[in-house]
Design an enzyme around this catalytic site. Structure first.
Site, PDB file in Angstrom:
ATOM      1  N   HIS A  56       0.597  -1.836  -0.172  1.00  0.00           N
ATOM      2  CA  HIS A  56       0.297   0.381   0.103  1.00  0.00           C
ATOM      3  C   HIS A  56       0.895   0.802  -0.237  1.00  0.00           C
ATOM      4  O   HIS A  56       1.847   1.274   0.260  1.00  0.00           O
ATOM      5  CB  HIS A  56      -0.944   0.302   1.139  1.00  0.00           C
ATOM      6  CG  HIS A  56      -0.399  -0.118   2.893  1.00  0.00           C
ATOM      7  ND1 HIS A  56       0.451  -0.737   2.797  1.00  0.00           N
ATOM      8  CD2 HIS A  56      -0.159   1.245   3.410  1.00  0.00           C
ATOM      9  CE1 HIS A  56       1.692  -0.166   4.297  1.00  0.00           C
ATOM     10  NE2 HIS A  56       0.467   1.145   4.800  1.00  0.00           N
ATOM     11  N   HIS A  58       1.549   4.240   1.816  1.00  0.00           N
ATOM     12  CA  HIS A  58       1.942   5.177   2.973  1.00  0.00           C
ATOM     13  C   HIS A  58       3.366   4.886   2.695  1.00  0.00           C
ATOM     14  O   HIS A  58       3.851   3.740   2.191  1.00  0.00           O
ATOM     15  CB  HIS A  58       1.325   4.238   4.473  1.00  0.00           C
ATOM     16  CG  HIS A  58      -0.495   4.383   4.397  1.00  0.00           C
ATOM     17  ND1 HIS A  58      -1.259   4.269   5.371  1.00  0.00           N
ATOM     18  CD2 HIS A  58      -0.998   5.052   4.242  1.00  0.00           C
ATOM     19  CE1 HIS A  58      -1.821   4.111   5.522  1.00  0.00           C
ATOM     20  NE2 HIS A  58      -2.038   4.589   4.598  1.00  0.00           N
ATOM     21  N   ASP A  60       5.308   4.706   4.827  1.00  0.00           N
ATOM     22  CA  ASP A  60       6.392   3.874   5.481  1.00  0.00           C
ATOM     23  C   ASP A  60       6.450   2.505   5.007  1.00  0.00           C
ATOM     24  O   ASP A  60       7.131   1.560   5.788  1.00  0.00           O
ATOM     25  CB  ASP A  60       5.856   3.970   7.045  1.00  0.00           C
ATOM     26  CG  ASP A  60       4.751   2.998   7.507  1.00  0.00           C
ATOM     27  OD1 ASP A  60       4.047   3.414   6.498  1.00  0.00           O
ATOM     28  OD2 ASP A  60       4.940   2.396   8.227  1.00  0.00           O
ATOM     29  N   HIS A  61       6.055   2.805   3.800  1.00  0.00           N
ATOM     30  CA  HIS A  61       5.942   1.485   2.881  1.00  0.00           C
ATOM     31  C   HIS A  61       6.731   1.518   1.725  1.00  0.00           C
ATOM     32  O   HIS A  61       7.328   0.989   0.771  1.00  0.00           O
ATOM     33  CB  HIS A  61       4.753   0.548   2.811  1.00  0.00           C
ATOM     34  CG  HIS A  61       4.055   0.116   4.406  1.00  0.00           C
ATOM     35  ND1 HIS A  61       4.803  -1.140   5.009  1.00  0.00           N
ATOM     36  CD2 HIS A  61       3.871   0.981   5.224  1.00  0.00           C
ATOM     37  CE1 HIS A  61       2.893  -0.848   5.587  1.00  0.00           C
ATOM     38  NE2 HIS A  61       3.593  -0.013   6.250  1.00  0.00           N
ATOM     39  N   HIS A 115      -7.613  -0.829   5.586  1.00  0.00           N
ATOM     40  CA  HIS A 115      -6.913   0.018   6.105  1.00  0.00           C
ATOM     41  C   HIS A 115      -6.262   1.553   4.910  1.00  0.00           C
ATOM     42  O   HIS A 115      -6.462   2.407   5.255  1.00  0.00           O
ATOM     43  CB  HIS A 115      -5.019  -0.559   6.159  1.00  0.00           C
ATOM     44  CG  HIS A 115      -4.297   1.114   6.948  1.00  0.00           C
ATOM     45  ND1 HIS A 115      -3.492   0.768   8.008  1.00  0.00           N
ATOM     46  CD2 HIS A 115      -3.393   0.771   6.045  1.00  0.00           C
ATOM     47  CE1 HIS A 115      -2.616   1.526   8.119  1.00  0.00           C
ATOM     48  NE2 HIS A 115      -2.635   1.392   6.949  1.00  0.00           N
ATOM     49  N   ASP A 134      -0.139  -4.102   6.444  1.00  0.00           N
ATOM     50  CA  ASP A 134      -0.622  -3.817   7.533  1.00  0.00           C
ATOM     51  C   ASP A 134      -2.318  -3.482   7.471  1.00  0.00           C
ATOM     52  O   ASP A 134      -3.135  -3.111   8.220  1.00  0.00           O
ATOM     53  CB  ASP A 134      -0.583  -1.232   7.295  1.00  0.00           C
ATOM     54  CG  ASP A 134       0.851  -1.229   7.549  1.00  0.00           C
ATOM     55  OD1 ASP A 134       1.480  -1.931   7.886  1.00  0.00           O
ATOM     56  OD2 ASP A 134       1.154  -0.101   7.692  1.00  0.00           O
ATOM     57  N   HIS A 172       4.559  -4.120  10.482  1.00  0.00           N
ATOM     58  CA  HIS A 172       5.148  -3.709  12.004  1.00  0.00           C
ATOM     59  C   HIS A 172       5.186  -4.588  12.912  1.00  0.00           C
ATOM     60  O   HIS A 172       4.209  -5.883  13.252  1.00  0.00           O
ATOM     61  CB  HIS A 172       4.245  -2.608  12.053  1.00  0.00           C
ATOM     62  CG  HIS A 172       4.294  -1.825  11.182  1.00  0.00           C
ATOM     63  ND1 HIS A 172       4.765  -0.610  11.811  1.00  0.00           N
ATOM     64  CD2 HIS A 172       3.348  -1.174   9.783  1.00  0.00           C
ATOM     65  CE1 HIS A 172       4.228   0.332  10.545  1.00  0.00           C
ATOM     66  NE2 HIS A 172       3.414  -0.017   9.906  1.00  0.00           N
TER      67      HIS A 172
HETATM   68 FE    FE Z   1       2.640   0.776   8.099  1.00  0.00          FE
HETATM   69 ZN    ZN Z   2      -0.135   1.568   6.243  1.00  0.00          ZN
END
Ligand code: FE
Ligand code: ZN
Length: 256
Positions: A56, A58, A60-61, A115, A134, A172
């Site tokens: 996805h 985001h 942080d990915h 999400h 996530d 995570h």
């Molecule tokens: Fe994440």
């Molecule tokens: Zn995420």
């Protein structure tokens, strides 16, 4: 032909994961939370990156993708079609049921909106591996930000239906924090308590609590247990629609 999975820490609590096919040398990164640890992991293993499988959009990915691509310009970025326009350097887009080949390995794409609206997960059926991003965490699930709760419940049900022996890798390391909440909605679950003791010992030793398995999560993850009588009773929701029970659990977790 053998599959190797290498999991390592990125950022605060993200995971980086490499999936390597020793038969062909192909190597995929599942998301790129940041470039340096992914490049270091590749160097340590002596693997050349051929693919990046994005779950996805985001940051942080995906934020490490451009830097990793500088080192491996031929690495193919595979991204969810629902949000590919917001992911850097995408080469191909995929959706429900699409097959992604990593050398001799095959991943099937499962769409899991909730999400984010375009979130996908990668299921390597022949190798019993799931990369859940996530959508599913150990003892938890992602925050539901872009779809109704019932849609996220449906996404989680798709994962719950995978073979119990499926190994689950997540975006995570949240298990211990998730577990504290899980005990509040599933207080009589002895397997949950046992697993939390294991998770605490792992973390104290500087080790990860992942991968998990679908079978284990079905037994101890409250977000997959909205149909369970004990969980429903603890919430005062006996006999209610599991999608509603899931929504209540998710809302309680948001406030926990
Ligand atoms: Fe994440
Ligand atoms: Zn995420």
């Amino acid at each position: 032909m053998t599959v190797h999975v290498y999991q390592f820490a990125c950022l605060q609590d993200n995971f980086g994961v490499l999936v390597h096919d020793s038969g062909t040398g192909a190597t995929a990164a599942i998301d790129v939370p940041e470039a340096a640890p992914v490049l270091k992991a590749l160097a340590e293993k002596g693997w050349a990156l051929t693919d990046i499988l994005v779950t996805h959009r985001h940051a942080d990915h995906v934020q490490g993708i451009p830097e990793v691509k500088q080192h491996f310009p031929k690495a193919r970025v595979v991204a969810p079609k629902g949000e590919a326009d917001r992911i850097p350097l995408v080469d191909i887009t995929v959706g429900e049921g699409d097959l992604v080949r990593i050398g001799g390995l095959t991943a099937r794409v499962i769409e899991t909106p909730g999400h984010t609206i375009g979130h996908i997960v990668y299921w390597f059926e022949d190798d019993n591996l799931l990369f859940a991003g996530d959508t599913l965490f150990s003892l938890g699930c992602g925050r539901v930000m872009e779809a109704p709760m019932a849609v996220m419940w449906n996404s989680l049900e798709k994962l719950a239906d995978l073979p119990e022996e499926t190994q689950v890798y997540c975006g995570h390391e949240y298990t211990l924090a998730n577990g504290k909440f899980a005990l509040t909605v599933d207080p009589g679950n002895d397997m949950l308590k046992e697993h939390l003791a294991f998770a605490a010992a792992q973390r104290a030793a500087g080790k990860f609590t992942l991968p998990s398995t679908i079978g284990l999560e079905l037994a101890i993850n409250p977000f997959l247990r909205a149909e369970n009588e004990d969980v429903q009773a603890a919430l005062g929701m006996s006999g209610r629609d599991p999608a509603d029970v899931f929504a209540e659990i998710r809302e309680r977790k948001n406030k926990f």
